[in-house]
Every structure is written in C-alpha cells, then in structure tokens.
Design a protein around this motif. Structure first.
Motif, short mmCIF file in Angstrom:
data_model
loop_
_atom_site.label_atom_id
_atom_site.label_comp_id
_atom_site.label_asym_id
_atom_site.label_seq_id
_atom_site.Cartn_x
_atom_site.Cartn_y
_atom_site.Cartn_z
N THR A 96 0.63 -1.42 -0.18
CA THR A 96 -0.30 -0.07 0.22
C THR A 96 1.28 1.36 -0.20
N ALA A 97 1.94 1.11 0.93
CA ALA A 97 2.78 2.24 0.27
C ALA A 97 3.24 3.43 -0.47
N LEU A 98 3.86 1.63 -1.29
CA LEU A 98 4.64 1.87 -2.40
C LEU A 98 2.94 2.34 -3.59
N ARG A 99 2.26 1.92 -3.39
CA ARG A 99 0.71 2.38 -4.09
C ARG A 99 0.66 3.75 -4.33
N ARG A 100 0.84 4.20 -2.93
CA ARG A 100 0.10 5.33 -2.74
C ARG A 100 1.68 6.47 -2.88
N ALA A 101 2.82 5.55 -3.23
CA ALA A 101 4.33 6.80 -3.21
C ALA A 101 4.00 6.97 -4.33
N GLN A 102 3.90 5.80 -5.68
CA GLN A 102 3.62 6.16 -7.07
C GLN A 102 2.73 7.06 -7.16
N LEU A 103 1.63 7.22 -7.01
CA LEU A 103 0.33 7.61 -7.01
C LEU A 103 0.95 9.26 -6.84
N ASP A 104 1.26 9.30 -5.88
CA ASP A 104 2.06 10.82 -5.83
C ASP A 104 2.76 11.44 -6.59
N THR A 105 3.91 10.90 -6.97
CA THR A 105 4.54 10.21 -7.58
C THR A 105 4.47 10.61 -9.34
N ARG A 106 3.40 10.26 -10.01
CA ARG A 106 2.70 10.55 -11.09
C ARG A 106 1.66 12.07 -10.87
N ASP A 107 1.69 12.05 -9.73
CA ASP A 107 0.71 13.22 -9.16
C ASP A 107 1.37 14.15 -10.14
N LYS A 108 3.02 14.63 -9.92
CA LYS A 108 3.83 15.29 -9.34
C LYS A 108 4.34 15.41 -10.52
N TYR A 109 5.36 14.08 -11.19
CA TYR A 109 5.50 14.13 -12.13
C TYR A 109 5.71 13.17 -13.94
N SER A 110 5.19 13.99 -14.81
CA SER A 110 4.12 13.43 -15.91
C SER A 110 5.08 12.65 -16.57
N GLY A 111 4.33 11.56 -17.13
CA GLY A 111 4.98 10.45 -17.99
C GLY A 111 5.48 9.23 -16.70
N LEU A 112 5.20 8.16 -17.72
CA LEU A 112 5.08 6.40 -17.37
C LEU A 112 7.27 6.33 -16.17
N HIS A 113 8.06 6.90 -16.76
CA HIS A 113 9.23 6.84 -16.89
C HIS A 113 9.50 7.08 -15.09
N ALA A 114 8.75 7.99 -14.75
CA ALA A 114 8.25 8.23 -13.32
C ALA A 114 8.64 7.16 -12.37
N TRP A 115 7.49 7.04 -12.74
CA TRP A 115 6.62 5.96 -11.63
C TRP A 115 6.44 4.90 -11.22
N ALA A 116 6.25 4.23 -13.35
CA ALA A 116 6.26 2.64 -12.98
C ALA A 116 7.35 1.95 -12.62
N ALA A 117 8.07 2.34 -13.09
CA ALA A 117 9.76 1.01 -12.96
C ALA A 117 9.43 -0.01 -11.40
N PHE A 118 9.02 1.04 -10.09
CA PHE A 118 9.20 0.39 -8.62
C PHE A 118 8.30 -0.54 -8.87
N VAL A 119 9.02 -1.55 -7.99
CA VAL A 119 8.17 -3.03 -7.77
C VAL A 119 8.60 -3.14 -6.36
N LEU A 120 7.60 -4.24 -6.04
CA LEU A 120 7.73 -4.78 -4.64
C LEU A 120 7.71 -6.03 -4.52
N THR A 121 8.57 -6.90 -4.65
CA THR A 121 9.25 -8.59 -4.43
C THR A 121 8.93 -9.14 -3.31
N GLY A 122 8.18 -9.86 -2.56
CA GLY A 122 8.26 -10.47 -1.22
C GLY A 122 6.65 -10.17 -1.30
N GLU A 123 6.84 -9.98 0.47
CA GLU A 123 5.71 -9.93 1.34
C GLU A 123 5.57 -7.90 1.70
N ALA A 124 4.22 -7.93 1.98
CA ALA A 124 3.60 -6.91 1.50
C ALA A 124 3.45 -6.58 3.14
#
Length: 899
Positions: A870-898
């Motif tokens: 959830t923390a990653l999702r919300r951080a990505q949404l915030d980053t998407r609002d601040k920076y245009s384009g997929l390049h800035a936020w879409a690269a980050f992935v969480l592997t393993g346990e939530a």
C-alpha cells in the motif's frame, strides 16, 4: 588377404636371411650398431605419428638382429614391428611378429618379455573381434605378470581389458575396477603415457554412466597429461572424447575448437586414421553448432568416408553414411537422407553390432518424426531403448524418451506423451545432478527446458490444471537451481551451510559403499554386509536429511526441485489476494488466476517472441516518452495479460512473471476505460509461488532502525554521481528513530556487510549493474575501500544473514533493449529474500534522480502507517501527480511480502 601375404612374405624373408647367416662373414658390431640406430629412429618416428616410416625402420632393425643372431633384440624389435602394425590398423599382420616375439623370448628364458608378447597378442585379438581368445590371453598375462612382479605388463593388460569391456561389452563396473587398478600401477612406475591412456578409459566409463562432469574431468586430465609429455598422438585421441563431452553439455564452440585442433594435430602427424576421425568430428560439431553450416560439414564427412573405405573399416563407413544421412535430413533432402540411413543400417546389421544399431535407431527415430512416419519413429526408439538402458547411456535415454513423447503426441496419444516427457525431465535432472561445474549445469539446462513447455501445454490441453501448475512451478524451481549453478554461491545461514556440507559428505560415503558392493563381486558375505550398511545406516541418515528439508522448504529450494502444488499455494494465500502466475512458451502464454477458493487457467494466443517484442516496444515508448505509443501498447498488453482473467474481485494482486515479463511494469497496464492497474490494485511480485512458505515466517515488525547508503563513490567508470541520492537518504533518515546514513566515500561495501544484519530497513540509493549473461555477478555499486572492491555481487548477498523487514534498491537499473529471461532480476531480489528479508523494493530501469528521491521519501512516509504494498502504491500515485510520464513512477516493484 593382401596385407596378410605381405606379412608372411616378410617373415619368410627374415627366416631365409637368418638361415644364410652362417655362410656369410658379418661385422657383428657394425650391424648391431646399425640396428640400434634403426630402433632409435623408429621410436622417434612413432612419437611423431609417422608410423609407415617407423615400420620400415623397425623392420630394418629386425633384419639386422636376425643377421647376427641377437635373439633378445629380435624379441623386442619384433614386438615394435607388431605394435606399429596394430597402430596402422593391420592387426592380422601384427600377430605374426607378436608370436615370433613370444617364441624367441621363450627360447631365451625371458619370462617378462614372453608375458608382454602374450599381452600384445591378447590385445590384438580383441581388435580383430576374437574376444574369447583375446580375453583369455590377457588374463593369462595378468596372472604371470603378477607372479613375476611385472607391474608394467600387468597394468597394461588390465588397461586393455578395461577399455575393451567399456567400448565393446558394456561391462562398466568391471571396467572401472580394472582401470582403477591399472591407474594405480602406472602411477607407481611413473608411466605417464599409459596413465593418460587409463584416464581416458575412465572418462569413457563415467560417460557411459551418464556422469558427464566426472567424464569431462578425466578426459581433460588425460589430454593435459598427454600434452605435458608432448604425445601428440595420445592428445589427439583423447581430444575426440573431450570434444564430444563439450558438445553433450552444450559447449559447441569449445567442441568445434578441439576438433579443429585435432585436424591440425593429425595432419601434422600424417596419420590418415586420425585425420579421418578428426574431420569427421569437426563435421559433426559443425552441423550441431548454432550456425549449422551444413554445406561445410559434408566435405569433412566425405573425406573421412574415403579413408575408411580405403582401409575397409566397415563400422566407420556405417557411421559416415549415417551422419551424411543426418546432414541431408537437416538440409531438407529427405530422399538422400533415407538412402544414406539405409546404407548405414545394412552395414551395422551385417556386423551384428547391437550398440551401433541402437545409436543409429535413435537418430533414425528423429528422422521418422520429421517425415511423419510416427509408428516407425516409435518402433526405432523402442528398439534402441533396452540397449541404451543396458549400457547406462542416460543422455541418450533422455533423448529416446523425448522422441517417444513426441511420437505419441503426434499420434494423439497424449497420456503416453505426458508420461514420456515426464521421464525425460526426470532423466535430465538426474544427469544435471551429477554435473559439478556450475556453467556446465546451466548450459545443460537449456537442452531440456522445452520438455517443461511440452508437458505443461499437454496437461493444459486436457484441463489437468493442478499438475500443469505444478510443472510450471517445477520449471521455476529448476531455473533457480540453474541460476545458483551459474556462479559460486556461499550460503550465509550457518545451519544451512552445515546441512549442505553434511549432506554432501553422506552422499559421497553412500556412493563409496555402492562402489565397494560392485567391487565385492561374488563375495556374498561382503555384499550382504555392505548392503545392510547401505540400507540401514545410510538409509536412516539420508531419511533424516530428507525430513529436515521437508521441515525447511527454503533449504530444500537450494538443493532440489520440490515445488508446491496448486492446493498448497491456495491455502497460503491471504484472503482478498489474487495470484496471477504466467508461463510463456513458443506457441502461447498461460495465465493462472488463483485465490484461496478458486483457480482458473487461461490461454493467451501469443508466443514468447511476439510477447517479447511488445514488452520491448512498451519499454522503449516509456523511455522516449512517446505517450501515444505507450498508451496503445499498455492497453494491448492489458488485453493479453490481464483481461483474460475477467473482473478481479480481490484488491491485492500477486504477480509471478515468467521470462520477458520480469521486465514488464504491470502497474502501468491500462484497461479500456483508461485506468491503470495501479489505480485499482496494490501489486507485488514473487519469483515463484513456492517461495511463499519461507517468506511468511520472515514477516516481522517494520522496526525503527534504518541503514541507508546514498550516492556511493563507486570506482566503476561510466556511472556518474547521484547527488540527489545523497539528499534522498538523508531525508528518509528523518522518518526513523535510529538511522545510520552513509554517503559518498563512506557508503562502502565493507560498511554495508558489517552493519546490515543489525538494521530493520536497508535502503541503497546507488547504481546497479544487472548482468544478463552471468546473473550471480550482477552487483550494486558501492564505494570501495582497502578490504572490498565496492561491487556487492548477488552471489555475495546469498552469503549474508540479514534480519531486515525490507530492502529498498532505489537506483538499481537494467539496460533497455538488452532483456533476456529475467534471471538477473530474479537473482538480485531472490538473493535478498534468501538472505533474510521478506520484501525487496527495486526498479526495472534507472529513473531520474529527482523523481526517485521523491518517490522514496513518500514511500517511507506512508510506510510508517501502511503495509509495504500500500505504501508503494500511494507513493507511486503521488509521484504520478507530481511528475508526468510513466518513466518516473512505473519502474518500481515490490517483490515478496506486503506485510
């Protein structure tokens, strides 16, 4: 007949010369000196492989010795003539001279020489396929040699029997015992040439057992020993076997190089037989190589054929016909192929050589599959199987199983096809388990990965979804073991390290007990004693080791393929979670949508190559900020990879990618309404569903101890400084009560290794070098110091023992456009998972410094009150609002346990 008459004529001439000695006045000293010079010349020519010239020199020497009545010298020189004739493939002619040697030795009372001549007669009879007579003579020579202490003759006779038993009689256990005994004797008397010969024999035995790693080591040792004593003939002979092992293990380039060296060596030696064998080998490797320059191979085969026809070597002629047939098959000329196959079978049948016929039938089976003669293909494979099973030829047995599976599949008998693909996989994994060289294991794996695809598709075709899922997980487990095999991994957890050492020790002792049982032969009491030990002591110990692996699935994953079943995975999923697991094949993609209560599988009509092209294009559009292309490709990929599963009720998605999908940012896939997956779901990734059991126990409170390294002063050229990364780690340090923040030259590999185990959260804002060719040498670029080079490699991370709840890799990257099967991505994250952390946050490409720092800060902010996904999702949404384009936020992935 002509060569036999020539030998008899020569023998008669020598006897007539001896009879006339008394009527001539001979300068004995001069004649003897000339004879000795001829012998020395013959020895020199033999060492250079110039056998025809050597034969003339020895014959001249023998004539001189007969002139002066030097019986002892006649004994030994007759032996040299005979040995040279044997090497010239004129065994029948050689018998005359070995018999002469034996008789003159008996007259002179030279027991050791008589015994040696008896040995040579026995060996020659074996080459002439008179097995009973040859074996009898060799056994007699061994007995006499033992009685008189003639270690060299005894060792040579044992060596000859061992080679015959493995090559012609498939008596591998007896051959191994004899070879080991002869090797011991040759080492005692320091006979390096014959030591090298026996090492080659043991290599053949191990190859017959399917122990390719051991075979490789023996062949290599033999070749090196021959080279060290400048024996080009011996080196040339063993190099053929070494090249064949390289080819078996998938090292086609190395195999071709060795055959090319053999061609050069044999031409230098001027030995026609070796030249023919070398060009034959080069041709076989040429058609087996990646380039498959078939037209270049045919001249090699015809050159070899011409020589073998000249000397009437029927077995080799048959082999030439068969490989010419195989080459024509590969060129698409099935008529020519059939013609040459028929010729090869006719000769092999006349020779009544079952081993040769079985080898031909294996290849012919593949030919029949290609021309759609499925019944004939199965018939050929079935006829070959018992011979190969008797010979213990595991690699060939694996090929036979796969051909039978294909034959049954083409005939519509899918249940039999599934059964034989499974047998192929089991046999392939057995062979791979005997390989010790890490690169060889990885290379060999590529030979049988297709079997997994085949069996999964067949099971899916018949809606046998649980076993299909199990094989998909099994393929992932095998890929992980192959990943571990691509470099030297030192296990970090002491109990695991101790277990693996103990298991290895016990298995070695078990193998030694089995070997002693083989050596005991007909000693019933000893066999019973050893079997009791094997089934009692070792049985109990090994059962205990297996139980420990059952108790610790993470430990088991390091050494064996034992994945979870579909029902087991379902029980481990949290409520409200859907697992999407992918498996790509050449023909299509499979998608399993799994929840606690339901599991469905969907077939996607796109092959692996086409899907790879789409992923590459999508990533390229993201990198170049081509928004229209990115949106179009995002929706296309959504339609292929997500839409088939229908409406996903769960809000937590667990993605298990396969192949190229490891590089795909699933969060950026857009549905027809224009909503990204990120908008509606939390996402996390797993390298395999079977890792769940050993991630759950690692769930732990987030903790307030942070170790952060930013903008390390890396020594690697081409990686610029990351000034924003330094600010990033200093800023996120404010979110934790205890934070150790290191930057620049202080952000060293040594500091990380020394302190990482003491912290709850590890954050590395640095460059990463992901190595697709050698995944275990992917590394994080930290600062070097006097003790470490600053490159924290994946194989080193496996050796750590961490207790962190989370590792963040905010600067890790992989080069766009150079994407393979994802092993380097899996390797990096799985190394941290194994080392102790349940969760790793990383990026799929290098992101701009500023947006990375912003996303990292927002992530740690939300992490104070939210789970990791959830923390990653919300951080990505915030980053998407601040920076245009997929390049800035879409690269980050969480592997393993939530959690």
């Amino acid at each position: 007949m002509r060569s036999l008459m020539a030998a008899l004529s020569l023998a008669a001439a020598l006897l007539l010369a001896a009879a006339s000695v008394h009527s001539q006045v001979v300068d004995t000293v001069k004649v003897k000196a000339e004879a000795e010079a001829y012998v020395e010349q013959g020895d020199t020519l033999t060492s250079k492989g110039r056998l025809e010239e050597a034969l003339k020199a020895y014959q001249s020497a023998l004539y001189n010795y007969i002139q002066i009545g030097a019986l002892e010298n006649q004994t030994r020189t007759s032996r040299s003539v005979g040995m040279t004739l044997v090497n010239l493939k004129k065994g029948q002619d050689a018998l005359t001279f070995f018999e002469r040697s034996m008789n003159t030795a008996r007259v002179c009372g030279l027991v050791a020489d008589e015994c040696e001549a008896l040995r040579l007669l026995g060996r020659t009879y074996l080459t002439l396929s008179q097995d009973s007579l040859g074996i009898d003579m060799l056994l007699k020579s061994i007995k006499v040699a033992h009685e008189i202490g003639a270690d060299s003759t005894k060792a040579s006779a044992l060596s000859a029997l061992a080679r015959h038993f493995v090559v012609n009689m498939a008596k591998f256990d007896s051959a191994q015992i004899m070879a080991e005994e002869s090797l011991k004797l040759f080492r005692i008397i320091d006979d390096k040439k014959n030591e090298a010969y026996v090492l080659n024999t043991i290599g053949l035995i191990q190859k017959s057992y399917g122990n390719y790693q051991h075979a490789f080591e023996y062949f290599k040792s033999s070749s090196e020993l021959y080279r060290s004593i400048s024996d080009k003939l011996g080196e040339c002979q063993v190099n053929t076997n070494l090249a064949l092992i390289y080819g078996t293990l998938g090292y086609r380039t190395e195999a071709l190089e060795i055959f090319q060296r053999n061609v050069e060596l044999s031409r230098e030696l001027g030995n026609p037989y070796l030249i023919a064998s070398a060009v034959m080998g080069r041709g076989v490797e040429t058609i087996s190589s990646k380039d498959q320059n078939l037209q270049n191979a045919l001249p090699d085969f015809f050159e070899a054929l011409e020589y073998f026809q000249k000397v009437d070597d029927k077995r080799s002629i048959a082999v030439c016909y068969h490989v010419i047939g195989r080459t024509n098959q590969m060129m698409g000329d099935m008529g020519q192929a059939k013609d040459y196959f028929d010729r090869s079978f006719k000769i092999a049948e006349n020779l009544k050589n079952e081993d040769l016929l079985a080898a031909f039938r294996v290849i012919y089976s593949s030919f029949c599959l290609e021309i759609k003669q499925y019944d004939l293909a199965l018939e050929s494979a079935i006829q070959a199987l018992p011979v190969m099973q008797r010979n213990g030829a595991k690699g060939v047995i694996m090929d036979i199983y796969s051909q039978m599976a294909k034959g049954y599949e083409f005939k519509g008998n899918d249940s039999s096809a599934i059964s034989f693909f499974d047998k192929s996989i089991v046999m392939a994994e057995t062979i791979r388990g005997h390989l010790q060289s890490e690169s060889q294991k990885s290379n060999y794996a590529s030979k049988y990965s297709k079997y997994y695809e085949k069996i999964i598709l067949l099971l899916n075709k018949h809606q046998n979804f649980p076993p299909a899922f199990h094989y998909a997980e099994r393929a992932r487990a095998r890929s992980f073991l192959d990943l571990l095999a691509s470099g030297q991994v030192k296990i970090g957890k002491p109990r695991h390290r101790e277990f693996l050492a103990r298991e290895n020790q016990y298995y070695q002792q078990k193998e030694e007990t089995e070997r002693l049982i083989q050596q005991a032969g007909e000693d019933t009491a000893q066999v019973v004693l050893l079997r009791g030990k094997l089934e009692g002591d070792w049985g109990a110990v090994l059962a205990g080791l297996e139980e420990q692996k059952r108790q610790e699935p993470e430990l088991a994953s390091l050494v064996s393929v034992d994945p979870l079943t579909l029902p087991q995975v379902q029980k481990l999923l949290d409520k409200g979670t859907t697992l999407l697991e992918y498996f790509l094949t050449e023909e299509k993609a499979l998608l399993w949508a799994v929840t606690r209560k339901q599991a469905e599988v969907f077939t996607v009509a796109i092959g692996g190559d086409s899907l790879k092209a789409l992923v590459l294009a999508f990533r390229q559009a993201i990198e170049t900020e081509d928004q229209p292309a990115a949106q179009r490709l995002s929706r296309q990929l959504y339609d292929l990879l997500i839409a088939p599963a229908g409406k996903l009720e769960a809000k937590d998605l667990v993605i298990v990618p396969h192949g190229i999908l490891h590089y795909l940012p699933f969060a950026a896939l857009q549905n027809p309404e224009g909503r990204y997956l990120l908008d509606d779901y939390t996402l996390r990734y797993l390298p395999s569903a079977s890792v769940i059991p050993y991630l759950i126990p690692k769930r732990r409170p987030r903790g307030q101890r942070l170790l952060a390294l930013g903008n390390p002063a890396t020594a690697r050229e081409g990686y610029p400084a990351l000034p924003q990364a330094q600010a990033e780690v200093q800023q996120i340090g404010n979110w934790y009560r205890r934070a150790l923040v290191l930057a620049g030259p202080q952000a060293t590999e040594a500091h990380f290794k020394a302190h990482a185990a003491d912290y709850d959260v590890l954050h590395l804002a640095c460059h990463g070098d992901l190595n697709a060719a050698y995944p275990l040498f992917s590394c994080l670029l930290l600062a070097p110091d006097s003790t470490e080079d600053g490159e924290l490699a994946v194989h080193e991370i496996f050796g750590m023992d961490l207790h962190a709840s989370l590792v963040v890799l905010s600067g890790c990257q992989t080069g766009l456009g150079h994407l393979t099967n994802g092993d380097e991505v899996v390797g990096l994250t799985r190394a941290f998972l194994y080392a102790g952390t349940p969760s790793v946050l990383s990026s799929l490409w290098q992101v701009e410094d500023a947006s990375t720092a912003y996303l990292a800060e927002r992530f740690h902010h939300y992490l104070q009150t939210q789970d990791k996904a959830t923390a990653l999702r919300r951080a990505q949404l915030d980053t998407r609002d601040k920076y245009s384009g997929l390049h800035a936020w879409a690269a980050f992935v969480l592997t393993g346990e939530a959690k």
